[in-house]
Design a protein around this motif. Structure first.
Motif, PDB file in Angstrom:
ATOM      1  N   THR A 480      76.196 -11.036 -55.070  1.00 19.42           N
ATOM      2  CA  THR A 480      75.451 -12.289 -55.283  1.00 19.42           C
ATOM      3  C   THR A 480      75.333 -13.056 -53.970  1.00 19.42           C
ATOM      4  N   LEU A 481      76.447 -13.128 -53.219  1.00 16.93           N
ATOM      5  CA  LEU A 481      76.430 -13.819 -51.921  1.00 16.93           C
ATOM      6  C   LEU A 481      75.541 -13.083 -50.924  1.00 16.93           C
ATOM      7  N   ALA A 482      75.555 -11.739 -50.979  1.00 14.04           N
ATOM      8  CA  ALA A 482      74.736 -10.939 -50.067  1.00 14.04           C
ATOM      9  C   ALA A 482      73.251 -11.199 -50.296  1.00 14.04           C
ATOM     10  N   LYS A 483      72.874 -11.393 -51.559  1.00 15.60           N
ATOM     11  CA  LYS A 483      71.464 -11.688 -51.864  1.00 15.60           C
ATOM     12  C   LYS A 483      71.062 -13.038 -51.256  1.00 15.60           C
ATOM     13  N   ASP A 484      71.991 -13.975 -51.314  1.00 14.62           N
ATOM     14  CA  ASP A 484      71.709 -15.290 -50.711  1.00 14.62           C
ATOM     15  C   ASP A 484      71.539 -15.148 -49.196  1.00 14.62           C
ATOM     16  N   ILE A 485      72.383 -14.302 -48.569  1.00 15.43           N
ATOM     17  CA  ILE A 485      72.277 -14.090 -47.116  1.00 15.43           C
ATOM     18  C   ILE A 485      70.940 -13.439 -46.775  1.00 15.43           C
ATOM     19  N   GLN A 486      70.514 -12.477 -47.587  1.00 16.25           N
ATOM     20  CA  GLN A 486      69.236 -11.811 -47.347  1.00 16.25           C
ATOM     21  C   GLN A 486      68.072 -12.797 -47.480  1.00 16.25           C
ATOM     22  N   THR A 487      68.178 -13.688 -48.475  1.00 16.04           N
ATOM     23  CA  THR A 487      67.139 -14.717 -48.643  1.00 16.04           C
ATOM     24  C   THR A 487      67.080 -15.622 -47.416  1.00 16.04           C
ATOM     25  N   ASN A 488      68.261 -16.018 -46.936  1.00 15.89           N
ATOM     26  CA  ASN A 488      68.316 -16.865 -45.733  1.00 15.89           C
ATOM     27  C   ASN A 488      67.755 -16.132 -44.515  1.00 15.89           C
ATOM     28  N   PHE A 489      68.009 -14.824 -44.442  1.00 13.55           N
ATOM     29  CA  PHE A 489      67.497 -14.018 -43.333  1.00 13.55           C
ATOM     30  C   PHE A 489      65.960 -13.984 -43.350  1.00 13.55           C
ATOM     31  N   GLU A 490      65.409 -13.835 -44.526  1.00 12.95           N
ATOM     32  CA  GLU A 490      63.950 -13.815 -44.641  1.00 12.95           C
ATOM     33  C   GLU A 490      63.358 -15.172 -44.252  1.00 12.95           C
ATOM     34  N   GLN A 491      64.046 -16.251 -44.652  1.00  9.03           N
ATOM     35  CA  GLN A 491      63.591 -17.588 -44.254  1.00  9.03           C
ATOM     36  C   GLN A 491      63.710 -17.764 -42.744  1.00  9.03           C
ATOM     37  N   TYR A 492      64.767 -17.205 -42.183  1.00 10.29           N
ATOM     38  CA  TYR A 492      64.993 -17.259 -40.733  1.00 10.29           C
ATOM     39  C   TYR A 492      63.851 -16.568 -39.986  1.00 10.29           C
ATOM     40  N   LEU A 493      63.435 -15.402 -40.492  1.00 13.64           N
ATOM     41  CA  LEU A 493      62.320 -14.685 -39.873  1.00 13.64           C
ATOM     42  C   LEU A 493      61.017 -15.467 -40.008  1.00 13.64           C
ATOM     43  N   GLY A 494      60.886 -16.142 -41.153  1.00 12.65           N
ATOM     44  CA  GLY A 494      59.660 -16.918 -41.370  1.00 12.65           C
ATOM     45  C   GLY A 494      59.555 -18.127 -40.472  1.00 12.65           C
ATOM     46  N   THR A 495      60.679 -18.718 -40.139  1.00  7.52           N
ATOM     47  CA  THR A 495      60.669 -19.928 -39.302  1.00  7.52           C
ATOM     48  C   THR A 495      60.767 -19.605 -37.811  1.00  7.52           C
ATOM     49  N   ASN A 496      61.003 -18.328 -37.486  1.00 12.65           N
ATOM     50  CA  ASN A 496      61.077 -17.901 -36.078  1.00 12.65           C
ATOM     51  C   ASN A 496      60.088 -16.742 -35.860  1.00 12.65           C
ATOM     52  N   PRO A 497      58.821 -17.064 -35.693  1.00 10.32           N
ATOM     53  CA  PRO A 497      57.796 -16.003 -35.580  1.00 10.32           C
ATOM     54  C   PRO A 497      57.996 -15.089 -34.375  1.00 10.32           C
ATOM     55  N   ASN A 498      58.713 -15.571 -33.356  1.00  9.95           N
ATOM     56  CA  ASN A 498      58.924 -14.738 -32.171  1.00  9.95           C
ATOM     57  C   ASN A 498      60.001 -13.660 -32.390  1.00  9.95           C
ATOM     58  N   VAL A 499      60.786 -13.835 -33.474  1.00 13.70           N
ATOM     59  CA  VAL A 499      61.864 -12.883 -33.768  1.00 13.70           C
ATOM     60  C   VAL A 499      61.382 -11.942 -34.869  1.00 13.70           C
ATOM     61  N   LYS A 500      61.038 -10.720 -34.501  1.00 11.12           N
ATOM     62  CA  LYS A 500      60.555  -9.746 -35.474  1.00 11.12           C
ATOM     63  C   LYS A 500      61.353  -8.441 -35.325  1.00 11.12           C
ATOM     64  N   PRO A 501      61.911  -7.928 -36.431  1.00  9.83           N
ATOM     65  CA  PRO A 501      62.648  -6.661 -36.347  1.00  9.83           C
ATOM     66  C   PRO A 501      61.731  -5.451 -36.179  1.00  9.83           C
ATOM     67  N   GLY A 502      60.434  -5.637 -36.451  1.00 10.94           N
ATOM     68  CA  GLY A 502      59.503  -4.524 -36.287  1.00 10.94           C
ATOM     69  C   GLY A 502      59.285  -3.735 -37.562  1.00 10.94           C
ATOM     70  N   ILE A 503      60.281  -3.616 -38.382  1.00  9.01           N
ATOM     71  CA  ILE A 503      60.150  -2.934 -39.678  1.00  9.01           C
ATOM     72  C   ILE A 503      60.839  -3.784 -40.733  1.00  9.01           C
ATOM     73  N   ASP A 504      60.491  -3.546 -41.990  1.00 10.67           N
ATOM     74  CA  ASP A 504      61.135  -4.291 -43.080  1.00 10.67           C
ATOM     75  C   ASP A 504      62.619  -3.964 -43.105  1.00 10.67           C
ATOM     76  N   LEU A 505      63.430  -5.016 -43.160  1.00  8.85           N
ATOM     77  CA  LEU A 505      64.881  -4.833 -43.073  1.00  8.85           C
ATOM     78  C   LEU A 505      65.583  -5.628 -44.165  1.00  8.85           C
ATOM     79  N   SER A 506      66.484  -4.973 -44.867  1.00 10.19           N
ATOM     80  CA  SER A 506      67.317  -5.639 -45.872  1.00 10.19           C
ATOM     81  C   SER A 506      68.765  -5.268 -45.584  1.00 10.19           C
ATOM     82  N   VAL A 507      69.614  -6.274 -45.417  1.00 12.19           N
ATOM     83  CA  VAL A 507      71.016  -6.047 -45.066  1.00 12.19           C
ATOM     84  C   VAL A 507      71.910  -6.632 -46.159  1.00 12.19           C
TER      85      VAL A 507
END
Length: 740
Positions: A480-507
């Motif tokens: 459950t906590l990991a899902k929250d971290i993944q959601t935050n990671f996606e928001q992080y990518l959305g708010t930082n357009p210069n930071v792109k992993p290049g491929i879809d990533l789920s951790v």
């Protein structure tokens, strides 16, 4: 002027007339009753004879009182009883007892002054008591054997279907009780003992005949009816104290003596009743035997053996099925699923008998438990019982297999599994297999329903204690906590357009405490994957400074598209497989050594990877030469012509280690710690304890989770001595002392 002195002959002559009239009244002669004048004359005569100073006739009157009763009995009562037989004798016996009580009551009234003063002063038996003693000694003792024989004869007649006067028998029995004057010795010795002995002989003869002629159900119907009639008989004309004794006597002759013959009858005994689902007959057997001390034990023993035999047969069938399918992938696991399902059905079947027919009696619960413990703990095709049960639970809770079942059925089945778990000795091994399988379901998104997972863990907790499922609950919470971290990671990518992993990533970020230990070899990731790792690490470091990420590549999965000439196919592979395949983006042909250098894996791990991609079902790579095993001098070419009817395929990777062996080793290690802890706790509270007692208490302390091996306990004791937790007594080597 003083009162006139009454001489004894004169006074007794007057009294004799009154006594004679009383006798005539009792014999039914006409002329009536005592007038008040007659009564007062008799009373006054006795009063004067007892109250005058000299001569005082109190002693003589007391003796004459008894003699008059004795004379009447010998002259009239005894002959009248003796000249009758059978029912008439009994009626005369009852009537004479009733008349005697009347006579004693009247005489006691006449002699009441004597009773109040003389008897009290001399501590003699009171007149009423003395009068009844006369009847007991002069009548009862003379005729009791004939009366008892006659009464028992009537009882036997009634047992054979004849009609008798129950009221008469009740009156006769009452005489036996009343003659004792408050003591039951006469009734119990003179009548009850004879009656019980005769009853035993009667039903012993009946039982010998019925056990040969009748089926078990028919015999039990007769026995139940006999017991009902004996209870009714006792309530109608026996003393209340006799009912239980009579019932026990009948139970002994009909049920106890022939218990094994009855229960083991070949075509109609207990096993036949079970096989035929004869619920009513099984209930009757329980009713008949449960009131007998230890009466249910023979029934429960056969019940236990029946359950054991059926359970062993199921295990043997599973073993045979596994042997016939030897060589098939997953044959043992599939057979195990069928076996557990059949064991659950068997438990439902016999638990229904325990709760329904046997009224939840503890002796049958114990028998059921002991029976299931025998075959539930047997392995099948080399797979332990704990692993089989864990595999069944995994099959029930993962996607694909349980989707056909309703939520209610899944919950009900899980409830049954937890009940069944109580019969397993290796609960800790089961828990570890469950934890491994839960981890796979959670990490690879194979769990059918989160609510079912939580419900199952709650059930385990209730059955085995909070500690039993604590790690598994921690795993669910982690996800459950990991899902929250993944959601935050996606928001992080959305708010930082210069930071792109290049491929879809789920951790999935997890804590190490709850999860199984996973081996993960070092891997030289391709540049595409390195960028993903760095991006996520930058995000995670911005969230927390206290935790360090350790990447477990062995648990990762990748979806990559293989651009084959026939058609593109999406490949679902592990991180290792993906890293290897990405090497062929730059080269069409690579040698074993080149791949080894670029990925920096061990030879063993690389052989496993290349085998999965070139020697298994899906040949994404072509191996040169085309053999079934991978060798260090092989070369590999991308199979551009590979095709499959599916557009998306999963390529499995064999596990790095033997998971079963790893689980067993981990559990054995935990058991050593558990035994150590138990031994230290025991010795800390006892300070000094003998070897045998220490071993027994240790077994008792840990057996709720696993069945410890005695040799292992002895080794742990020696280890604790080496580590200075315990020490041997210098005088007695079998005594241990706790070292504080």
């Amino acid at each position: 002027m003083g009162a006139k002195i009454i001489q004894f002959d004169q006074g007794w002559s007057c009294l004799q007339k009154g006594i004679t009239k009383l006798k005539k009244i009792l014999e039914g002669a006409p002329g009536g009753h005592f007038s008040s004048e007659e009564y007062m004359a008799l009373y006054s005569t006795i009063y004067n004879m007892c109250s005058q100073n000299s001569p005082n006739y109190s002693q003589q009157l007391y003796e004459k009182y008894g003699e008059s009763l004795t004379e009447y009995i010998r002259a009239t009562v005894l002959p009248s009883i003796a000249e009758n037989h059978g029912e008439f004798m009994l009626r005369e016996f009852v009537n004479r007892w009733a008349n005697h009580k009347v006579m004693v009551r009247w005489l006691s009234h006449f002699f009441s002054y004597l009773d109040r003063w003389f008897v009290s002063q001399k501590s003699l038996p009171r007149l009423k008591e003395a009068g009844l003693v006369v009847f007991r000694e002069c009548v009862y003792e003379k005729v009791k054997s004939n009366v008892v024989a006659c009464v028992i004869g009537f009882i036997d007649k009634e047992r054979e279907g004849g009609r008798i006067d129950r009221g008469l028998l009740k009156n006769v029995v009452d005489v036996f009780v009343e003659v004792g004057m408050g003591q039951m010795g006469g009734y119990e010795v003179d009548f009850e003992a004879e009656m019980l002995a005769d009853s035993g002989e009667h039903y012993s003869r009946k039982a010998v005949s019925w056990i040969l002629e009748d089926s078990c159900p028919d015999y039990m119907v007769k026995a139940e009816e006999c017991l009902r009639r004996e209870k009714e008989r006792a309530s109608h004309y026996l003393h209340s104290s006799s009912e239980q004794k009579l019932v026990e006597k009948v139970q002994h002759e009909l049920l106890v003596v022939h218990a094994h013959q009855l229960i083991d009858k070949e075509h109609s005994g207990f096993r036949a009743l079970i096989r035929g689902d004869k619920v009513e007959d099984l209930s009757r057997m329980f009713r008949l035997y449960h009131k007998i001390p230890k009466g249910l034990e023979p029934v429960a023993n056969v019940f236990k053996q029946q359950v054991t035999d059926e359970g062993k047969a199921l295990v043997q069938q599973a073993e045979d099925a596994a042997s016939s399918q030897q060589g098939s992938n997953g044959a043992g696991a599939e057979v195990g699923l069928v076996l557990i399902r059949e064991i659950l059905e068997l438990h439902d079947k016999y638990m229904a008998y325990v709760t329904g027919c046997f009224m939840n009696h503890s002796v049958f619960h114990k028998a059921l438990k002991e029976a299931f413990e025998v075959f539930c703990n047997k392995s099948v095709a080399g797979i332990s019982s704990a692993e089989l049960l864990a595999g069944f639970c995994d099959n029930l809770l993962k996607k694909g297999t349980s989707e056909k079942l309703s939520d209610e059925i899944i919950e009900e089945t899980l409830e049954k599994v937890v009940v069944l778990l109580a019969y397993y000795s290796d609960k800790d091994l089961y828990a570890e297999f469950c934890r491994k399988k839960l981890a796979r379901r959670l990490l690879f998104d194979r769990s059918c329903n989160e609510d079912h997972e939580k419900s199952f863990l709650t059930k385990l907790k209730q059955q085995c204690g909070g500690q039993f499922a604590s790690k598994m609950q921690g795993m669910v919470t982690d996800m459950t906590l990991a899902k929250d971290i993944q959601t935050n990671f996606e928001q992080y990518l959305g708010t930082n357009p210069n930071v792109k992993p290049g491929i879809d990533l789920s951790v999935t970020v997890l804590k190490t405490g709850c999860w199984p230990n996973y081996k993960s070899s070092d891997l030289n990731l391709p540049q595409e994957m390195v960028k993903c790792v760095e991006v996520f690490k930058g995000f995670y470091d911005s969230q927390t400074k206290r935790r360090k990420l350790a990447w477990i590549y062995s648990l990762g999965t990748c979806n990559i598209v293989g651009k084959f000439e026939p058609k593109p196919i999406e490949l679902v592979v592990s991180t290792y497989q993906a890293a290897l395949l990405l090497l062929f983006n730059d080269s069409d042909r690579l040698s074993f050594s080149e791949i080894l250098t670029q990925l920096k894996l061990t030879n063993e791990d690389l052989v496993r990877l290349l085998s999965s991609l070139s020697c298994a079902k899906y040949k994404i790579l072509i191996k040169e030469p085309n053999t079934k095993t991978v060798k260090p001098d092989d070369n590999f070419v991308f199979n551009s012509m590979f095709t499959d009817k599916m557009r998306k395929i999963r390529i499995p990777l064999p596990p790095m280690v033997d998971e079963k062996k790893k689980v067993t080793e981990d559990v054995d290690k935990e058991r050593k710690y558990a035994i150590d802890a138990a031994l230290v706790r025991i010795m800390k509270s006892r300070k000094v304890l003998g070897h045998q007692k220490l071993v027994m208490e240790c077994v008792e302390m840990v057996q709720s989770i696993f069945k410890p091996d005695i040799k292992t306990i002895k080794k742990r004791i020696e280890d604790l001595i080496t580590r200075d937790y315990l020490e041997r007594d210098h005088e007695d080597s079998n005594m241990f002392k706790y070292v504080a």
